[in-house]
Write a protein that holds these residues in place. Structure first.
Motif, short mmCIF file in Angstrom:
data_model
loop_
_atom_site.label_atom_id
_atom_site.label_comp_id
_atom_site.label_asym_id
_atom_site.label_seq_id
_atom_site.Cartn_x
_atom_site.Cartn_y
_atom_site.Cartn_z
N SER A 33 0.83 -1.21 0.00
CA SER A 33 0.00 0.00 0.00
C SER A 33 0.86 1.26 0.00
O SER A 33 0.60 2.20 -0.75
N HIS A 34 1.88 1.25 0.85
CA HIS A 34 2.74 2.42 0.94
C HIS A 34 3.45 2.69 -0.37
O HIS A 34 3.50 3.82 -0.86
N ASP A 35 3.98 1.62 -0.98
CA ASP A 35 4.72 1.80 -2.23
C ASP A 35 3.81 2.27 -3.36
O ASP A 35 4.23 3.01 -4.25
N LEU A 36 2.54 1.83 -3.35
CA LEU A 36 1.62 2.24 -4.41
C LEU A 36 0.97 3.59 -4.09
O LEU A 36 0.34 4.20 -4.95
N GLY A 37 1.11 4.03 -2.83
CA GLY A 37 0.54 5.33 -2.46
C GLY A 37 -0.96 5.31 -2.29
O GLY A 37 -1.63 6.34 -2.42
N LEU A 38 -1.50 4.13 -2.00
CA LEU A 38 -2.94 4.03 -1.73
C LEU A 38 -3.16 2.82 -0.84
O LEU A 38 -2.24 2.06 -0.58
N ASP A 39 -4.37 2.67 -0.34
CA ASP A 39 -4.69 1.55 0.53
C ASP A 39 -5.22 0.43 -0.35
O ASP A 39 -6.36 0.50 -0.82
N VAL A 40 -4.40 -0.57 -0.60
CA VAL A 40 -4.82 -1.63 -1.52
C VAL A 40 -5.07 -2.92 -0.75
O VAL A 40 -4.30 -3.32 0.12
N ILE A 41 -6.19 -3.54 -1.05
CA ILE A 41 -6.56 -4.84 -0.47
C ILE A 41 -6.63 -5.83 -1.62
O ILE A 41 -7.23 -5.53 -2.66
N LEU A 42 -6.03 -6.98 -1.42
CA LEU A 42 -6.04 -7.99 -2.48
C LEU A 42 -7.09 -9.05 -2.15
O LEU A 42 -7.17 -9.53 -1.02
N ALA A 43 -7.88 -9.40 -3.15
CA ALA A 43 -8.78 -10.56 -3.03
C ALA A 43 -8.18 -11.64 -3.90
O ALA A 43 -8.33 -11.64 -5.12
N GLY A 77 -4.14 7.84 -2.17
CA GLY A 77 -4.74 8.06 -0.86
C GLY A 77 -6.08 7.39 -0.65
O GLY A 77 -6.66 7.51 0.43
N ARG A 78 -6.59 6.70 -1.65
CA ARG A 78 -7.89 6.05 -1.50
C ARG A 78 -7.75 4.55 -1.30
O ARG A 78 -6.64 4.03 -1.26
N ARG A 79 -8.86 3.89 -1.13
CA ARG A 79 -8.84 2.44 -0.87
C ARG A 79 -9.40 1.68 -2.07
O ARG A 79 -10.52 1.97 -2.52
N VAL A 80 -8.62 0.71 -2.53
CA VAL A 80 -8.99 -0.04 -3.71
C VAL A 80 -8.82 -1.53 -3.43
O VAL A 80 -7.86 -1.94 -2.78
N CYS A 81 -9.73 -2.33 -3.93
CA CYS A 81 -9.58 -3.79 -3.86
C CYS A 81 -9.20 -4.30 -5.24
O CYS A 81 -9.87 -4.00 -6.23
#
Lengths: 312, 312
Positions: A26-36, A288-292
């Motif tokens: 998440s930090h490296d991509l600059g957003l909050d990423v969740i993997l399914a 800065g946003r959250r993405v799955c």
């Protein structure tokens, strides 16, 4: 070692998807990423969801399909469970580990040179030879969309609070299923497709508002997206339900495989990494946003995978 | 890109372990194997469980430790969360990706040539220089065992019905923690250690009934098991609580990494694959039975990993 018959009669409902969060990713991509991650689904990809639903739903004992491999493996395993048999038409340039997987579970692989005979034509030939068989599309079948909708139900139930769910698009079976499943559960999260630049038929279709086709099967490393056009059943769902499609270049796809491997300890096949590749291609879009991101499968050949991770 | 300070104040309890079952893996091994993967734990290994517990429990703001890398990364991340700092003594032959990880999370890496100065001696030097620091052992500390016992609680709560749980053994912190946690929850499942043949100090200790030490750090590819002896705190728990220790050769460890990669889509570091390696070493021992293998971590260097999977 043959698997055939070993698990006949076991129900094996799809395994729930595996949610993975890595602060470093998440930090490296600059957003909050969740993997399914569907890489731990039976047979290593989401395709089992659809294949099982097809095999369980139809009356026929013989099923014929064309597949780049993951649907074929899933179908062969589902047939092993339900005591049925299948024939899978695969391109000669297909992934060896996927061919091996189909044979391992007792399926028959029918190799076709897609440069001279399109897969669909070969399937039509086999259909004529086997009038009793069910002809399954790996993506363009209401049963496939219904099977995949289960992942949409799971994501809706998890209440992730995401700004978007990014889903790799080949024939559109998974993205159509996820849209269907989310909406059935009252979840309005925007769904965005991710596609290789060189196989961007879905992006072109969405922009044009009508179904676009590629001239031939593009040689993208994302072998699950080597599909010439969306399906008749998936296209209307995607046209109405997809918020957008993001495209990624081949180097971004390889980079996404490396990023998942190094910073999330996740083995993804190139097609599975398309969501992360799309974020690498448009790094500011979700800042800065959250993405799955749905990681659709993990069945990569060792040699290809070793080359990808060593070239970083 | 620095991570320091970014997540200060977030609680981040350990992520529940990821349970993975692969019919193909089970079939190929000839038993019913369930994986408890800690590869998706924060910082990529189970060590976060202990490191967080240490950092949260002690008063000191500076923590010094010796680590082959996973405890160091976990400690650095935990310190970042709690606004503390750490110094990690690592062997010069350590895994690059683990050194990078420690620095990424804001920790200080102190490299020591273990051929001339044992890690413990270097830690003692640093302890003398920093009298206000807490000296944490990566395994031999009641706080570490307590932190790791959480995985035992999770496995007990899952009610897996296994004939054995196989756990990689380095300094014994995880195996002691799992035994403690299982028994606290009334679960009597036998716990078996897995160790590299060339670093079999725990097996020798168990056979002799007294703590055995290796002369130097053995160069096993399972870098997390390059520990010369069990700890004072872990040894009594293991002597009383371990049902057995199984040993695996170097080629079996590499083969186990490949098997997990190819048939379970799981990226394991060599130490994490020790349980599967032990099953490959004694293929008849659990034939037809159900076994849970704890896969302790996934932080392997790309180059090493690419070599291992390409050499299959």
């Amino acid at each position: 070692m043959s698997f055939e018959g070993r698990e006949t009669g076991l129900p094996r409902p799809p395994r729930p998807t595996t949610m993975i969060a890595s602060p470093r990713l998440s930090h490296d991509l600059g957003l909050d990423v969740i993997l399914a991650a569907e890489t731990f689904q039976y047979t290593g990809s989401f395709k089992y969801r659809a294949a099982r639903h097809v095999v369980a739903s139809v009356q026929q004992a013989h099923i014929i399909t064309a597949s780049s491999g993951n649907f074929g493996q899933a179908l062969a395993y589902a047939c092993a469970l339900f005591g049925k048999r299948c024939t899978v038409v695969m391109p000669a340039a297909g992934v060896q580990t996927k061919m091996d997987g189909i044979r391992y579970y007792g399926g028959t692989v029918d190799i076709v040179d897609t440069a001279s005979v399109p897969r669909e034509e070969r399937v039509a030939q086999l259909a004529a030879q086997h009038p009793d068989a069910y002809i399954a599309s790996a993506y363009d079948d209401p049963l496939v969309i219904a099977g995949n909708s289960g992942l949409g139900h799971e994501l809706a139930a998890l209440n992730l609070g995401c700004d978007a769910i990014i889903v790799p698009v080949g024939g559109g079976g998974l993205s159509a299923g996820i849209i269907t499943g989310l909406r059935e559960y009252g979840d309005g999260t925007p769904v965005i497709g991710a596609e290789p630049e060189m196989a961007n038929d879905a992006a072109r279709s969405l922009r044009a508002g009508e179904l676009a086709s590629l001239a031939g099967e593009p040689p993208t490393i994302a072998d699950g997206a080597r599909v010439r056009r969306l399906g008749r059943h998936t296209w209307p769902i995607l046209r109405a339900g997809l918020a957008d499609i993001m495209e990624a270049g081949e180097e971004q796809i390889a980079q996404a495989v490396r990023v998942l491997f190094n910073h999330a300890n996740l083995k993804s096949e190139p097609t599975g990494a398309l969501g992360i590749a799309a974020l690498l291609a448009q790094p500011r879009r979700f800042a800065g946003r959250r993405v799955c991101c749905v990681v659709t499968g993990g069945n990569a050949d060792c040699d290809l995978f070793a080359r990808i991770i060593a070239s970083g």
